[in-house]
Write a protein that holds these residues in place. Structure first.
Motif, PDB file in Angstrom:
ATOM      1  N   ALA A  62     -14.610 -43.066  -9.405  1.00 18.01           N
ATOM      2  CA  ALA A  62     -13.814 -43.629  -8.468  1.00 18.01           C
ATOM      3  C   ALA A  62     -14.024 -42.749  -6.460  1.00 18.01           C
ATOM      4  CB  ALA A  62     -12.215 -43.906  -9.276  1.00 18.01           C
ATOM      5  N   ARG A  63     -14.378 -41.612  -7.670  1.00 19.21           N
ATOM      6  CA  ARG A  63     -14.118 -40.907  -6.327  1.00 19.21           C
ATOM      7  C   ARG A  63     -15.746 -41.636  -5.032  1.00 19.21           C
ATOM      8  NH1 ARG A  63     -11.651 -35.742  -6.036  1.00 19.21           N
ATOM      9  NH2 ARG A  63     -11.268 -35.169  -8.599  1.00 19.21           N
ATOM     10  N   GLY A  64     -15.759 -42.094  -5.713  1.00 25.92           N
ATOM     11  CA  GLY A  64     -17.049 -42.501  -4.427  1.00 25.92           C
ATOM     12  C   GLY A  64     -16.958 -43.906  -4.349  1.00 25.92           C
ATOM     13  N   LEU A  65     -15.437 -44.970  -4.506  1.00 20.19           N
ATOM     14  CA  LEU A  65     -15.286 -45.551  -3.849  1.00 20.19           C
ATOM     15  C   LEU A  65     -14.960 -45.999  -2.531  1.00 20.19           C
ATOM     16  CD1 LEU A  65     -12.750 -47.214  -7.095  1.00 20.19           C
ATOM     17  CD2 LEU A  65     -14.944 -48.101  -5.882  1.00 20.19           C
ATOM     18  N   PRO A  66     -15.309 -46.378  -1.582  1.00 19.99           N
ATOM     19  CA  PRO A  66     -15.229 -46.104   0.077  1.00 19.99           C
ATOM     20  C   PRO A  66     -13.623 -47.098   0.419  1.00 19.99           C
ATOM     21  CG  PRO A  66     -17.528 -47.684  -0.670  1.00 19.99           C
ATOM     22  CD  PRO A  66     -16.740 -47.269  -1.492  1.00 19.99           C
ATOM     23  N   ASP A  67     -13.122 -46.151   1.391  1.00 22.08           N
ATOM     24  CA  ASP A  67     -12.224 -46.756   1.651  1.00 22.08           C
ATOM     25  C   ASP A  67     -11.836 -48.274   1.920  1.00 22.08           C
ATOM     26  OD1 ASP A  67     -11.317 -44.409   0.891  1.00 22.08           O
ATOM     27  OD2 ASP A  67     -11.338 -43.735   3.324  1.00 22.08           O
ATOM     28  N   PRO A  68     -12.955 -49.244   3.127  1.00 27.44           N
ATOM     29  CA  PRO A  68     -12.398 -50.513   2.903  1.00 27.44           C
ATOM     30  C   PRO A  68     -12.492 -51.083   1.583  1.00 27.44           C
ATOM     31  CG  PRO A  68     -14.276 -49.860   4.713  1.00 27.44           C
ATOM     32  CD  PRO A  68     -13.730 -48.604   3.093  1.00 27.44           C
ATOM     33  N   VAL A  69     -13.165 -50.279   0.475  1.00 31.18           N
ATOM     34  CA  VAL A  69     -12.671 -50.949  -0.935  1.00 31.18           C
ATOM     35  C   VAL A  69     -10.996 -50.916  -1.253  1.00 31.18           C
ATOM     36  CG1 VAL A  69     -13.756 -50.825  -3.043  1.00 31.18           C
ATOM     37  CG2 VAL A  69     -15.806 -51.069  -1.542  1.00 31.18           C
ATOM     38  N   ARG A  70     -11.352 -49.999  -1.181  1.00 36.04           N
ATOM     39  CA  ARG A  70      -9.490 -49.537  -1.669  1.00 36.04           C
ATOM     40  C   ARG A  70      -8.778 -50.017  -0.747  1.00 36.04           C
ATOM     41  NH1 ARG A  70     -10.063 -42.822  -2.861  1.00 36.04           N
ATOM     42  NH2 ARG A  70     -12.137 -42.478  -3.052  1.00 36.04           N
ATOM     43  N   VAL A  71      -8.824 -50.417  -0.364  1.00 32.90           N
ATOM     44  CA  VAL A  71      -7.572 -51.464   0.736  1.00 32.90           C
ATOM     45  C   VAL A  71      -7.787 -52.594   0.384  1.00 32.90           C
ATOM     46  CG1 VAL A  71      -7.492 -52.454   3.454  1.00 32.90           C
ATOM     47  CG2 VAL A  71      -8.213 -50.043   2.764  1.00 32.90           C
ATOM     48  N   SER A  72      -9.236 -53.255  -0.167  1.00 33.49           N
ATOM     49  CA  SER A  72      -9.304 -54.354  -0.681  1.00 33.49           C
ATOM     50  C   SER A  72      -8.399 -54.759  -2.115  1.00 33.49           C
ATOM     51  CB  SER A  72     -11.106 -55.088  -0.691  1.00 33.49           C
ATOM     52  OG  SER A  72     -10.755 -56.222  -1.446  1.00 33.49           O
ATOM     53  N   LEU A  73      -9.212 -53.381  -2.518  1.00 37.65           N
ATOM     54  CA  LEU A  73      -7.676 -53.219  -4.051  1.00 37.65           C
ATOM     55  C   LEU A  73      -6.453 -53.214  -3.472  1.00 37.65           C
ATOM     56  CD1 LEU A  73     -10.018 -50.972  -6.225  1.00 37.65           C
ATOM     57  CD2 LEU A  73      -9.817 -53.059  -6.868  1.00 37.65           C
ATOM     58  N   ALA A  74      -6.726 -52.605  -2.732  1.00 33.07           N
ATOM     59  CA  ALA A  74      -4.599 -52.457  -2.782  1.00 33.07           C
ATOM     60  C   ALA A  74      -4.092 -53.972  -2.423  1.00 33.07           C
ATOM     61  CB  ALA A  74      -4.075 -51.477  -1.424  1.00 33.07           C
ATOM     62  N   LEU A  75      -5.172 -54.267  -1.735  1.00 34.07           N
ATOM     63  CA  LEU A  75      -4.389 -56.074  -1.280  1.00 34.07           C
ATOM     64  C   LEU A  75      -4.427 -56.885  -1.545  1.00 34.07           C
ATOM     65  CD1 LEU A  75      -3.171 -57.366   1.441  1.00 34.07           C
ATOM     66  CD2 LEU A  75      -5.509 -58.668   2.251  1.00 34.07           C
ATOM     67  N   ASN A  76      -5.368 -56.587  -3.057  1.00 29.22           N
ATOM     68  CA  ASN A  76      -5.759 -57.219  -4.254  1.00 29.22           C
ATOM     69  C   ASN A  76      -4.226 -56.863  -5.168  1.00 29.22           C
ATOM     70  OD1 ASN A  76      -7.899 -58.531  -2.797  1.00 29.22           O
ATOM     71  ND2 ASN A  76      -9.000 -57.632  -4.699  1.00 29.22           N
ATOM     72  N   LEU A  77      -3.568 -55.874  -5.563  1.00 32.17           N
ATOM     73  CA  LEU A  77      -3.019 -55.791  -6.779  1.00 32.17           C
ATOM     74  C   LEU A  77      -1.597 -55.936  -5.750  1.00 32.17           C
ATOM     75  CD1 LEU A  77      -1.885 -53.744  -8.330  1.00 32.17           C
ATOM     76  CD2 LEU A  77      -2.189 -51.671  -7.354  1.00 32.17           C
ATOM     77  N   LEU A  78      -1.543 -55.899  -4.415  1.00 31.96           N
ATOM     78  CA  LEU A  78       0.466 -56.223  -4.158  1.00 31.96           C
ATOM     79  C   LEU A  78       0.616 -57.554  -4.250  1.00 31.96           C
ATOM     80  CD1 LEU A  78      -0.022 -53.644  -0.815  1.00 31.96           C
ATOM     81  CD2 LEU A  78       1.560 -53.719  -3.035  1.00 31.96           C
ATOM     82  N   THR A  79      -0.636 -58.307  -3.966  1.00 32.11           N
ATOM     83  CA  THR A  79      -0.715 -59.656  -4.190  1.00 32.11           C
ATOM     84  C   THR A  79       0.010 -60.130  -5.621  1.00 32.11           C
ATOM     85  OG1 THR A  79      -2.060 -60.450  -2.282  1.00 32.11           O
ATOM     86  CG2 THR A  79      -1.529 -61.889  -3.949  1.00 32.11           C
ATOM     87  N   GLU A  80      -0.796 -59.109  -6.842  1.00 28.35           N
ATOM     88  CA  GLU A  80      -1.063 -59.534  -8.458  1.00 28.35           C
ATOM     89  C   GLU A  80       0.660 -59.148  -8.131  1.00 28.35           C
ATOM     90  OE1 GLU A  80      -2.370 -61.037  -9.565  1.00 28.35           O
ATOM     91  OE2 GLU A  80      -4.226 -61.478  -8.786  1.00 28.35           O
ATOM     92  N   GLU A  81       1.150 -58.435  -8.264  1.00 23.47           N
ATOM     93  CA  GLU A  81       2.474 -57.646  -8.127  1.00 23.47           C
ATOM     94  C   GLU A  81       3.605 -58.148  -7.651  1.00 23.47           C
ATOM     95  OE1 GLU A  81       2.927 -55.533 -10.139  1.00 23.47           O
ATOM     96  OE2 GLU A  81       2.583 -53.453 -10.130  1.00 23.47           O
ATOM     97  N   GLY A  82       2.740 -59.506  -7.158  1.00 27.90           N
ATOM     98  CA  GLY A  82       3.806 -60.488  -5.986  1.00 27.90           C
ATOM     99  C   GLY A  82       4.269 -61.747  -7.060  1.00 27.90           C
ATOM    100  N   LEU A  83       4.301 -61.230  -8.591  1.00 22.72           N
ATOM    101  CA  LEU A  83       4.930 -62.316  -9.930  1.00 22.72           C
ATOM    102  C   LEU A  83       5.763 -62.410  -9.667  1.00 22.72           C
ATOM    103  CD1 LEU A  83       3.024 -63.661 -12.451  1.00 22.72           C
ATOM    104  CD2 LEU A  83       3.738 -62.576 -13.538  1.00 22.72           C
ATOM    105  N   PRO A  84       6.819 -61.827  -8.903  1.00 21.00           N
ATOM    106  CA  PRO A  84       8.358 -62.758  -9.516  1.00 21.00           C
ATOM    107  C   PRO A  84       8.632 -63.759  -8.574  1.00 21.00           C
ATOM    108  CG  PRO A  84       8.355 -60.000  -9.901  1.00 21.00           C
ATOM    109  CD  PRO A  84       7.149 -60.674  -8.863  1.00 21.00           C
TER     110      PRO A  84
END
Length: 322
Positions: A62-84
């Motif tokens: 995971a250390r090798g994941l580029p920062d743009p991929v990390r940003v995409s993961l963050a945005l995807n995760l935040l969207t999923e956490e909006g479940l309530p």
């Protein structure tokens, strides 16, 4: 029915669709493959030596994941956490103690695993500054998500159809980009994307059922959400920059959304409808014009795009240049 239904009539239409909802749920359960977050990142008290090594190897990859991929993961995760937010909206617009509410509970249980699994992954791989990320998550939940649907359940079903398909594409495309660095996150995102695809089929086909009952009203409602889909995370601080990074990285952007719209129009058979009232014909014409409108907007954004630098607290304020 040729004349768009009043709100009370729309509630009656939802009731008339309950047999279809039951059929769609039965199909969904038959096709579903239930999985759990712990299948991707081991987290038990009594972990074997092999599992502990697997976790160490996962962190190293995971250390090798580029920062743009990390940003995409963050945005995807935040969207999923909006479940309530979404559980509440479905409950408010589609009611309780009916087939729709049974779907809402089923859908919520399945969606809950997405946020859990992604949160486990980014935490256990040490991918983010977790305190900074969790602050964004808290802010999003506290800010709420309350689109101006004015009690219109048709808009909800149009929105969920589009949003589920858009989310599926964002997860799948992120997984493809991350694949050469870590197969675990690709596999996890693949499972999430498959869930989203099945959820999309439910909402898409439920909306198609509305078109058969009230084509004019359904199209008029879809037109209120389709041209500019209000993404659920737009209240997050830095959301615009995060979405811009994802777009510039080629993961998901306006042209991807255009494909989502075109797919829905095709699956709903909008071009083949034969409305007998003027309002229906007008709505049909406007819906069929949306892809061209989105193409024009995407082209405008691309022409205006200039080199830009980005940084985010949750990726330690490292600079990303595009």
């Amino acid at each position: 029915m040729n004349v768009a239904m009043a709100p009370s009539k729309k509630t009656e239409a939802l009731g008339a669709l309950e047999p279809l909802v039951e059929e769609l749920m039965a199909r969904h359960l038959k096709e579903r493959k239930l999985w759990m977050p712990s299948e991707f990142v081991p987290a038990s008290e009594q972990m074997s030596g092999e599992e502990l090594k697997e976790l160490d190897d996962l962190r190293e990859r995971a250390r090798g994941l580029p920062d743009p991929v990390r940003v995409s993961l963050a945005l995807n995760l935040l969207t999923e956490e909006g479940l309530p937010h979404f559980h509440r909206l479905i409950a408010v617009h589609l009611g309780s103690e009916n087939a729709w509410s049974r779907w809402n509970f089923l859908w919520t249980a399945e969606e809950d695993r997405h946020g859990c699994a992604l949160h486990d992954y980014v935490r256990d791989t040490r991918l983010f500054d977790m305190k900074a990320f969790e602050y964004l998550q808290y802010q999003y939940i506290e800010a709420g998500f309350d689109p101006e649907w004015h009690g219109d359940p048709y808009q909800l079903l149009a929105y969920t159809s589009l949003q589920e398909r858009a989310t599926q594409a964002a997860h799948a495309n992120t997984g493809k980009l991350a694949a050469k660095y870590d197969p675990t996150i690709q596999r996890l995102l693949g499972h999430i994307a498959a869930d989203e695809s099945r959820h999309f089929r439910f909402y898409r086909d439920a909306f198609r059922g509305l078109l058969e009952i009230d084509s004019t009203g359904a199209m008029q409602s879809a037109l209120k959400v389709m041209p500019r889909l209000a993404m659920p995370g737009h209240t997050i601080a830095g959301y615009g920059d995060m979405a811009d990074v994802v777009h510039r990285s080629g993961i998901y952007g306006p042209r991807d959304y255009r494909k989502v719209v075109e797919e829905c129009l095709d699956n709903w058979g909008i071009a083949d409808l034969t409305p007998t009232d003027a309002a229906g014909r007008e709505a049909q014409e406007k819906m069929m014009a949306v892809p061209a409108r989105l193409d024009k907007l995407a082209g405008l954004l691309e022409r205006r795009m200039r080199s830009k630098s980005f940084s985010f607290d949750f990726v330690y304020q490292r600079t990303m240049d595009f």
